[in-house]
Design a protein around this motif. Structure first.
Motif, short mmCIF file in Angstrom:
data_model
loop_
_atom_site.label_atom_id
_atom_site.label_comp_id
_atom_site.label_asym_id
_atom_site.label_seq_id
_atom_site.Cartn_x
_atom_site.Cartn_y
_atom_site.Cartn_z
N MET A 37 -69.49 -11.35 -32.37
CA MET A 37 -70.79 -10.89 -33.18
C MET A 37 -71.31 -12.16 -33.76
SD MET A 37 -71.48 -7.93 -35.80
CE MET A 37 -70.66 -6.72 -34.64
N ALA A 38 -72.46 -12.36 -33.48
CA ALA A 38 -73.32 -13.49 -34.20
C ALA A 38 -73.61 -13.45 -35.46
CB ALA A 38 -74.77 -13.70 -33.66
N PRO A 39 -73.59 -14.65 -36.59
CA PRO A 39 -73.62 -14.33 -37.79
C PRO A 39 -75.14 -14.01 -38.14
CG PRO A 39 -73.56 -16.61 -37.15
CD PRO A 39 -73.29 -16.02 -36.04
N ALA A 40 -75.11 -13.17 -39.48
CA ALA A 40 -76.34 -12.88 -39.80
C ALA A 40 -77.01 -13.96 -40.87
CB ALA A 40 -76.26 -11.58 -40.85
N ARG A 41 -78.32 -13.93 -40.83
CA ARG A 41 -78.96 -15.18 -41.66
C ARG A 41 -79.32 -14.33 -42.76
NH1 ARG A 41 -78.49 -19.92 -41.27
NH2 ARG A 41 -80.60 -20.36 -42.01
N TRP A 42 -79.13 -14.76 -44.01
CA TRP A 42 -79.68 -14.20 -45.04
C TRP A 42 -79.95 -15.46 -46.11
CZ3 TRP A 42 -74.59 -10.95 -45.92
CH2 TRP A 42 -74.95 -9.81 -45.20
N GLY A 43 -81.31 -15.64 -46.37
CA GLY A 43 -81.61 -16.79 -47.01
C GLY A 43 -81.42 -18.03 -46.44
N ARG A 44 -81.06 -18.93 -47.37
CA ARG A 44 -80.50 -20.23 -46.51
C ARG A 44 -79.02 -20.54 -46.10
NH1 ARG A 44 -83.66 -24.34 -50.96
NH2 ARG A 44 -85.63 -23.25 -50.65
N THR A 45 -78.42 -19.39 -46.34
CA THR A 45 -76.95 -19.61 -46.09
C THR A 45 -76.85 -18.76 -44.94
OG1 THR A 45 -76.25 -18.11 -47.42
CG2 THR A 45 -76.14 -20.14 -48.03
N THR A 46 -75.70 -18.90 -44.18
CA THR A 46 -75.10 -17.96 -42.97
C THR A 46 -73.90 -17.49 -43.36
OG1 THR A 46 -76.13 -19.69 -41.30
CG2 THR A 46 -74.47 -17.96 -40.65
N ARG A 47 -73.98 -16.24 -43.50
CA ARG A 47 -72.75 -15.37 -43.67
C ARG A 47 -72.24 -14.37 -42.66
NH1 ARG A 47 -75.42 -14.10 -49.44
NH2 ARG A 47 -75.16 -15.96 -50.35
N HIS A 48 -71.16 -14.40 -42.39
CA HIS A 48 -70.43 -13.46 -41.33
C HIS A 48 -70.58 -12.13 -41.65
CE1 HIS A 48 -68.86 -16.80 -39.16
NE2 HIS A 48 -68.57 -17.43 -40.15
N ARG A 49 -70.77 -11.22 -40.82
CA ARG A 49 -70.87 -9.75 -41.06
C ARG A 49 -69.42 -9.36 -41.46
NH1 ARG A 49 -75.54 -7.50 -37.40
NH2 ARG A 49 -76.64 -9.42 -36.90
N ARG A 50 -69.40 -8.81 -42.53
CA ARG A 50 -68.15 -8.03 -43.02
C ARG A 50 -68.14 -6.70 -43.59
NH1 ARG A 50 -67.24 -13.18 -46.90
NH2 ARG A 50 -66.97 -14.92 -45.13
N GLY A 51 -69.28 -6.23 -43.13
CA GLY A 51 -69.54 -4.81 -43.51
C GLY A 51 -70.61 -4.42 -44.61
N PRO A 52 -71.06 -3.42 -44.95
CA PRO A 52 -71.91 -2.86 -46.00
C PRO A 52 -71.35 -3.17 -47.24
CG PRO A 52 -71.59 -1.15 -44.23
CD PRO A 52 -70.75 -2.20 -44.03
N ALA A 53 -69.77 -2.83 -47.42
CA ALA A 53 -69.42 -2.90 -48.74
C ALA A 53 -69.23 -4.41 -49.41
CB ALA A 53 -67.96 -2.53 -48.72
N HIS A 54 -69.09 -5.39 -48.47
CA HIS A 54 -69.23 -6.83 -48.59
C HIS A 54 -70.63 -7.23 -49.08
CE1 HIS A 54 -67.65 -10.74 -48.74
NE2 HIS A 54 -68.86 -11.29 -47.99
N ALA A 55 -71.30 -6.72 -48.33
CA ALA A 55 -72.84 -6.96 -48.53
C ALA A 55 -73.30 -6.45 -49.78
CB ALA A 55 -73.84 -6.51 -47.25
N LEU A 56 -73.22 -5.50 -50.30
CA LEU A 56 -73.36 -4.62 -51.40
C LEU A 56 -72.81 -5.47 -52.48
CD1 LEU A 56 -74.88 -2.57 -52.92
CD2 LEU A 56 -72.94 -1.06 -52.53
N SER A 57 -71.63 -5.86 -52.52
CA SER A 57 -70.95 -6.78 -53.41
C SER A 57 -71.50 -8.06 -53.73
CB SER A 57 -69.42 -6.85 -53.14
OG SER A 57 -68.68 -5.79 -53.03
N GLU A 58 -72.15 -8.77 -52.65
CA GLU A 58 -72.58 -9.89 -52.77
C GLU A 58 -73.93 -9.70 -53.53
OE1 GLU A 58 -72.86 -12.13 -49.10
OE2 GLU A 58 -70.61 -12.94 -49.44
N LEU A 59 -74.79 -8.59 -52.96
CA LEU A 59 -75.97 -8.42 -53.60
C LEU A 59 -76.05 -8.10 -55.14
CD1 LEU A 59 -79.18 -7.74 -52.89
CD2 LEU A 59 -78.28 -5.32 -52.71
#
Length: 58
Positions: free
Chosen positions: A1-23
């Motif tokens: 799966m290709a990495p998601a682009r958020w802002g200036r950094t590239t983060r690997h998709r780790r699921g909604p819980a990880h994304a929410l924690s970072e947010l």
């Protein structure tokens, strides 16, 4: 799966819980959220947005 682009950094998709924690951990999110809220209200808020959508749909 290709990495998601958020802002200036590239983060690997780790699921909604990880994304929410970072947010939640991002100190800039509350400031940006407040700025977006103020801009939306200044432009008429949700009522105006709904009116524009209804206008476009005919």
């Amino acid at each position: 799966m290709a990495p998601a682009r958020w802002g200036r950094t590239t983060r690997h998709r780790r699921g909604p819980a990880h994304a929410l924690s970072e947010l939640v951990a991002d100190e800039g999110v509350p400031r940006r959220s407040a700025q977006l809220r103020a801009e939306a209200r200044a432009e008429g808020g949700a009522a105006r947005a709904a009116g524009l959508v209804e206008e476009m749909l005919g």
